[in-house]
Design an enzyme around this catalytic site. Structure first.
Site, PDB file in Angstrom:
ATOM      1  N   PHE A 108      32.451   6.094  45.911  1.00  0.00           N
ATOM      2  CA  PHE A 108      33.547   5.167  45.635  1.00  0.00           C
ATOM      3  C   PHE A 108      34.783   5.967  45.265  1.00  0.00           C
ATOM      4  O   PHE A 108      34.736   6.826  44.372  1.00  0.00           O
ATOM      5  CB  PHE A 108      33.175   4.218  44.496  1.00  0.00           C
ATOM      6  CG  PHE A 108      32.209   3.142  44.921  1.00  0.00           C
ATOM      7  CD1 PHE A 108      32.628   1.831  45.056  1.00  0.00           C
ATOM      8  CD2 PHE A 108      30.886   3.449  45.195  1.00  0.00           C
ATOM      9  CE1 PHE A 108      31.746   0.840  45.467  1.00  0.00           C
ATOM     10  CE2 PHE A 108      29.997   2.468  45.611  1.00  0.00           C
ATOM     11  CZ  PHE A 108      30.428   1.157  45.751  1.00  0.00           C
ATOM     12  N   VAL A 110      38.357   4.784  44.381  1.00  0.00           N
ATOM     13  CA  VAL A 110      39.234   3.638  44.153  1.00  0.00           C
ATOM     14  C   VAL A 110      40.500   4.095  43.433  1.00  0.00           C
ATOM     15  O   VAL A 110      40.437   4.862  42.476  1.00  0.00           O
ATOM     16  CB  VAL A 110      38.501   2.556  43.337  1.00  0.00           C
ATOM     17  CG1 VAL A 110      39.407   1.372  43.058  1.00  0.00           C
ATOM     18  CG2 VAL A 110      37.242   2.110  44.073  1.00  0.00           C
ATOM     19  N   GLY A 111      41.640   3.623  43.912  1.00  0.00           N
ATOM     20  CA  GLY A 111      42.909   3.934  43.266  1.00  0.00           C
ATOM     21  C   GLY A 111      43.187   5.426  43.215  1.00  0.00           C
ATOM     22  O   GLY A 111      43.071   6.136  44.215  1.00  0.00           O
ATOM     23  N   VAL A 200      32.584  10.296  42.749  1.00  0.00           N
ATOM     24  CA  VAL A 200      33.521  11.091  43.541  1.00  0.00           C
ATOM     25  C   VAL A 200      34.100  12.278  42.772  1.00  0.00           C
ATOM     26  O   VAL A 200      34.544  13.258  43.379  1.00  0.00           O
ATOM     27  CB  VAL A 200      34.657  10.194  44.077  1.00  0.00           C
ATOM     28  CG1 VAL A 200      35.618   9.773  42.951  1.00  0.00           C
ATOM     29  CG2 VAL A 200      35.421  10.885  45.200  1.00  0.00           C
ATOM     30  N   ASP A 201      34.108  12.221  41.439  1.00  0.00           N
ATOM     31  CA  ASP A 201      34.749  13.279  40.655  1.00  0.00           C
ATOM     32  C   ASP A 201      33.798  14.463  40.430  1.00  0.00           C
ATOM     33  O   ASP A 201      33.564  14.911  39.306  1.00  0.00           O
ATOM     34  CB  ASP A 201      35.285  12.740  39.331  1.00  0.00           C
ATOM     35  CG  ASP A 201      34.263  11.968  38.526  1.00  0.00           C
ATOM     36  OD1 ASP A 201      33.170  11.675  39.063  1.00  0.00           O
ATOM     37  OD2 ASP A 201      34.560  11.643  37.360  1.00  0.00           O
ATOM     38  N   GLU A 291      24.858   2.860  34.340  1.00  0.00           N
ATOM     39  CA  GLU A 291      23.919   3.919  33.977  1.00  0.00           C
ATOM     40  C   GLU A 291      22.838   3.410  33.023  1.00  0.00           C
ATOM     41  O   GLU A 291      21.671   3.802  33.119  1.00  0.00           O
ATOM     42  CB  GLU A 291      24.661   5.096  33.345  1.00  0.00           C
ATOM     43  CG  GLU A 291      23.769   6.299  33.044  1.00  0.00           C
ATOM     44  CD  GLU A 291      24.582   7.537  32.721  1.00  0.00           C
ATOM     45  OE1 GLU A 291      24.959   8.255  33.671  1.00  0.00           O
ATOM     46  OE2 GLU A 291      24.856   7.781  31.531  1.00  0.00           O
ATOM     47  N   ARG A 339      42.352   6.008  34.809  1.00  0.00           N
ATOM     48  CA  ARG A 339      41.873   4.669  34.491  1.00  0.00           C
ATOM     49  C   ARG A 339      42.994   3.720  34.095  1.00  0.00           C
ATOM     50  O   ARG A 339      42.753   2.629  33.601  1.00  0.00           O
ATOM     51  CB  ARG A 339      40.807   4.741  33.391  1.00  0.00           C
ATOM     52  CG  ARG A 339      39.529   5.350  33.960  1.00  0.00           C
ATOM     53  CD  ARG A 339      38.446   5.477  32.922  1.00  0.00           C
ATOM     54  NE  ARG A 339      37.214   5.971  33.548  1.00  0.00           N
ATOM     55  CZ  ARG A 339      36.122   6.322  32.884  1.00  0.00           C
ATOM     56  NH1 ARG A 339      36.090   6.260  31.577  1.00  0.00           N
ATOM     57  NH2 ARG A 339      35.058   6.747  33.533  1.00  0.00           N
TER      58      ARG A 339
END
Length: 342
Positions: A108, A110-111, A200-201, A291, A339
């Site tokens: 994912f 996003v943004g 993704v990070d 999680e 965020r």
């Protein structure tokens, strides 16, 4: 008469000088604790009475459970815990290339996460993730026009799927379970045998090969694998479906990497989505969101394969003698910027 101010000045300087080591100690406490944790012994590979090893990967015949006496190499229910030095990578590559094993990798972006992390994630995956096997990258994003172009090896492809924009990162994290389940139904089940779901990070820095494939794959969290169980951050809210109040737990698993056969990953994501929605209807949010729900699911449905923290390592932990190689590492977190509402 001059002696009194001098004495006061001396004591002030002494107090400050004595306070500095205390400040240094407080500043370094997290790092000291992590260093000490590295010396906490792990349990050994001890199966429950009558429990056979559960080997569900065609390359598992090369596993050597005694080759890493410094770490736990199997669970009590017989699942292997994969560490560097206990498998022959060539054997796994040969078997799965011969079988043309196909793997989906969902992520994912996003943004702002897309702009900051996606290109590094994909380019490093091309260098290290299931090299030589057919791989389909599924990128879920609310800004599909900003997905970067990446050169892919033959037999590997990138599919971009539009994702609804959500304002809270917690909702993005939790609702990905529904999105992955739906993608399995509409796309993945028709073209891929296995699925990995990742954040993704992160960036690949070493081999992440078919030795990681299994029916149900979980990952030991790099911050908790040597920590005492009482410090694991399970959800303990009795109102949440993710609560582990009556469950001692086996390990603390990291939701940044999980996977398995498409059938099993569909079960995992569907179950987690349903319990997340039950919590939402009851006005409850689990401590660590998806999680927490994943850890509850994996307690009730034991994984068939567990990956060591090599497969998702946090470099800020520092040196650990049991981490012989890092395969996927955390990127620097920039939560204050990422965020914000895009």
């Amino acid at each position: 008469m001059m002696r009194l101010p001098l004495i006061r000045h001396f004591y002030r300087k002494s107090a400050v000088a004595g306070f500095i080591p205390l400040l240094v100690c407080i500043y370094h406490i997290p790092y000291s604790i992590r260093f000490i944790e590295g010396f906490i012994p792990m349990p050994k590979c001890q199966l429950a009475p009558g429990a056979p090893l559960k080997l569900d990967n065609a390359g598992d015949k090369t596993l050597h459970f005694e080759s890493r006496p410094d770490v736990q190499t199997c669970t009590e229910w017989g699942a292997p815990i994969i560490w560097e030095g206990m498998f022959d990578p060539r054997a796994y590559d040969e078997v799965h290339k011969g079988n043309q094993t196909s793997v989906a990798l969902t992520v994912f972006a996003v943004g702002r996460y897309l702009d900051v992390y996606l290109k590094d994630f994909l380019t490093s995956a091309e260098a290290h993730f299931m090299v030589g096997l057919p791989v389909t990258y599924y990128v879920f994003t609310d800004v599909p026009e900003r997905v970067p172009a990446v050169t892919l090896a033959p037999g590997r492809e990138l599919k971009v799927i539009s994702e609804e924009h959500r304002f809270r990162w917690q909702d993005i994290s939790m609702m990905r379970m529904k999105t992955i389940r739906n993608a399995i139904d509409s796309h993945i089940r028709h073209r891929n045998q296995y699925v990995f779901c990742m954040d993704v990070d992160q960036v690949f820095v070493g081999r992440f090969g078919p030795e990681a494939l299994g029916d149900s794959v979980a990952l030991l969290h790099s911050h908790f694998y040597r920590r005492f169980k009482i410090l694991w951050t399970y959800d303990h809210n009795p109102k949440s479906r993710a609560n582990m109040l009556e469950a001692p737990g086996d390990f603390y698993y990291h939701a940044a990497v999980f996977g398995g056969s498409w059938q099993r990953v569909r079960e995992i994501t569907d179950s987690c989505y349903r319990t997340i929605m039950e919590d939402k209807e009851n006005g409850v949010e689990a401590l660590w969101h998806d999680e927490s729900h994943l850890n509850k699911y994996l307690w009730e449905h034991k994984p068939s394969r567990v990956l060591s923290p090599e497969y998702c390592w946090d470099p800020s932990i520092g040196y650990r003698r049991d981490i012989h190689v890092a395969r996927l590492i955390w990127q620097e977190k920039q939560y204050d910027k990422l965020r914000e509402n895009s």
